[in-house]
Design a protein around this motif. Sequence first.
Motif, PDB file in Angstrom:
ATOM      1  N   SER A  36      -7.576 -27.104 -17.112  1.00 21.32           N
ATOM      2  CA  SER A  36      -6.936 -28.925 -16.383  1.00 21.32           C
ATOM      3  C   SER A  36      -7.684 -29.528 -14.932  1.00 21.32           C
ATOM      4  O   SER A  36      -8.484 -28.218 -14.527  1.00 21.32           O
ATOM      5  CB  SER A  36      -5.941 -27.693 -16.082  1.00 21.32           C
ATOM      6  OG  SER A  36      -5.466 -29.312 -15.054  1.00 21.32           O
ATOM      7  N   LEU A  38      -5.795 -30.203 -12.623  1.00 21.30           N
ATOM      8  CA  LEU A  38      -4.821 -29.489 -11.666  1.00 21.30           C
ATOM      9  C   LEU A  38      -5.050 -29.070 -10.276  1.00 21.30           C
ATOM     10  O   LEU A  38      -4.704 -29.428  -9.494  1.00 21.30           O
ATOM     11  CB  LEU A  38      -2.924 -29.056 -12.112  1.00 21.30           C
ATOM     12  CG  LEU A  38      -2.645 -28.943 -11.544  1.00 21.30           C
ATOM     13  CD1 LEU A  38      -2.430 -29.785 -11.301  1.00 21.30           C
ATOM     14  CD2 LEU A  38      -1.423 -27.820 -12.196  1.00 21.30           C
ATOM     15  N   LEU A  41      -7.007 -31.962  -8.318  1.00 23.53           N
ATOM     16  CA  LEU A  41      -5.826 -32.622  -8.163  1.00 23.53           C
ATOM     17  C   LEU A  41      -5.165 -32.165  -6.637  1.00 23.53           C
ATOM     18  O   LEU A  41      -4.812 -33.247  -5.380  1.00 23.53           O
ATOM     19  CB  LEU A  41      -5.400 -33.020  -9.071  1.00 23.53           C
ATOM     20  CG  LEU A  41      -5.833 -33.897 -10.303  1.00 23.53           C
ATOM     21  CD1 LEU A  41      -4.591 -34.832 -11.040  1.00 23.53           C
ATOM     22  CD2 LEU A  41      -5.968 -35.009  -9.333  1.00 23.53           C
ATOM     23  N   THR A  42      -4.809 -30.981  -6.881  1.00 19.38           N
ATOM     24  CA  THR A  42      -4.386 -29.853  -5.809  1.00 19.38           C
ATOM     25  C   THR A  42      -5.668 -29.417  -4.897  1.00 19.38           C
ATOM     26  O   THR A  42      -4.842 -29.735  -3.564  1.00 19.38           O
ATOM     27  CB  THR A  42      -3.518 -28.271  -5.930  1.00 19.38           C
ATOM     28  OG1 THR A  42      -2.970 -28.585  -7.483  1.00 19.38           O
ATOM     29  CG2 THR A  42      -3.313 -27.587  -4.967  1.00 19.38           C
ATOM     30  N   SER A  60       2.486 -29.460  -2.734  1.00 18.06           N
ATOM     31  CA  SER A  60       1.725 -30.143  -3.798  1.00 18.06           C
ATOM     32  C   SER A  60       3.254 -29.447  -5.146  1.00 18.06           C
ATOM     33  O   SER A  60       2.374 -29.954  -5.634  1.00 18.06           O
ATOM     34  CB  SER A  60       0.323 -30.005  -4.221  1.00 18.06           C
ATOM     35  OG  SER A  60       0.051 -27.892  -4.209  1.00 18.06           O
ATOM     36  N   LEU A  63       3.714 -31.304  -8.085  1.00 19.53           N
ATOM     37  CA  LEU A  63       1.906 -31.807  -8.804  1.00 19.53           C
ATOM     38  C   LEU A  63       1.588 -31.470 -10.206  1.00 19.53           C
ATOM     39  O   LEU A  63       1.342 -29.995 -10.207  1.00 19.53           O
ATOM     40  CB  LEU A  63       0.773 -31.984  -7.753  1.00 19.53           C
ATOM     41  CG  LEU A  63      -0.243 -32.719  -7.797  1.00 19.53           C
ATOM     42  CD1 LEU A  63       0.102 -33.977  -7.710  1.00 19.53           C
ATOM     43  CD2 LEU A  63      -1.339 -31.849  -7.016  1.00 19.53           C
ATOM     44  N   ASP A  64       1.504 -32.157 -10.891  1.00 18.51           N
ATOM     45  CA  ASP A  64       0.276 -32.222 -12.725  1.00 18.51           C
ATOM     46  C   ASP A  64      -0.101 -33.323 -13.023  1.00 18.51           C
ATOM     47  O   ASP A  64       0.324 -34.435 -12.341  1.00 18.51           O
ATOM     48  CB  ASP A  64       1.627 -31.589 -13.298  1.00 18.51           C
ATOM     49  CG  ASP A  64       1.868 -30.424 -14.385  1.00 18.51           C
ATOM     50  OD1 ASP A  64       0.430 -29.889 -14.597  1.00 18.51           O
ATOM     51  OD2 ASP A  64       2.470 -30.120 -15.090  1.00 18.51           O
ATOM     52  N   CYS A  65      -0.736 -32.405 -13.941  1.00 19.95           N
ATOM     53  CA  CYS A  65      -1.381 -33.434 -15.216  1.00 19.95           C
ATOM     54  C   CYS A  65      -2.176 -32.974 -16.194  1.00 19.95           C
ATOM     55  O   CYS A  65      -1.524 -32.128 -16.300  1.00 19.95           O
ATOM     56  CB  CYS A  65      -2.637 -33.703 -14.172  1.00 19.95           C
ATOM     57  SG  CYS A  65      -4.005 -31.912 -14.165  1.00 19.95           S
ATOM     58  N   ARG A  66      -2.071 -34.165 -17.086  1.00 21.18           N
ATOM     59  CA  ARG A  66      -2.841 -33.368 -18.367  1.00 21.18           C
ATOM     60  C   ARG A  66      -2.865 -35.068 -19.165  1.00 21.18           C
ATOM     61  O   ARG A  66      -2.792 -35.696 -18.984  1.00 21.18           O
ATOM     62  CB  ARG A  66      -1.406 -33.396 -19.318  1.00 21.18           C
ATOM     63  CG  ARG A  66      -0.267 -33.798 -19.765  1.00 21.18           C
ATOM     64  CD  ARG A  66       1.417 -33.704 -20.553  1.00 21.18           C
ATOM     65  NE  ARG A  66       2.492 -34.855 -20.191  1.00 21.18           N
ATOM     66  CZ  ARG A  66       2.592 -35.208 -20.849  1.00 21.18           C
ATOM     67  NH1 ARG A  66       2.371 -34.788 -22.373  1.00 21.18           N
ATOM     68  NH2 ARG A  66       3.686 -35.768 -20.830  1.00 21.18           N
ATOM     69  N   VAL A  78      -0.560 -38.097 -14.416  1.00 18.95           N
ATOM     70  CA  VAL A  78      -0.838 -37.076 -12.960  1.00 18.95           C
ATOM     71  C   VAL A  78       0.986 -37.753 -12.821  1.00 18.95           C
ATOM     72  O   VAL A  78       1.441 -38.562 -12.663  1.00 18.95           O
ATOM     73  CB  VAL A  78      -1.663 -37.817 -11.680  1.00 18.95           C
ATOM     74  CG1 VAL A  78      -1.204 -36.686 -10.801  1.00 18.95           C
ATOM     75  CG2 VAL A  78      -2.445 -37.608 -12.211  1.00 18.95           C
TER      76      VAL A  78
END
Length: 163
Positions: A36, A38, A41-42, A60, A63-66, A78
């Motif tokens: 990931s 993530l 990004l974090t 954060s 905050l998440d992503c896929r 995001v």
Amino acid sequence: MTDPRPHHYRFVHRVLPRQVLEFGPRVTTPAPDGGSLLPVLTGIWDDLGQSLPPEDRLPSRGLDCRHLATDDHTMLLVTLPAPVGATEAHFAAAVHPRGAKAVRYLTLEHALNPFDGSVGTVLGEWTTESHLNHGPGPSPVAELFVAAVAELTAPKKRRFWRR
């Protein structure tokens, strides 16, 4: 509605689009090992926070992503910490339309209607030159944002007609 919080605003409107547009299609493709983005990004979120006064720093949390893929594009979706102020975003997407050389960066921004005070969203886009406003966006639901992004970024079909 309040003004945007500096941490949230700068991440969505300055830092993340710069990273997405710099790294291009690689951002929209999952890692071969399925890892990931993530943690990356974090880390970016936290690093930005360290450059701000303590009172402007945000956790954060949220905050998440896929990664997503359709016939027409690949995408990194995001999810952002819940927006509070105008122009803070619910979601951002790095989108690589099929056949395109460049990635597009779109946002679903929290908005306040200046005429009646109602809360809504705006579909925005950052390019290397400017910010574009694509008008009212969908409700802040991931699937609705993804559908709006897919429609906006779908390859345009050529139409031929006679007069």
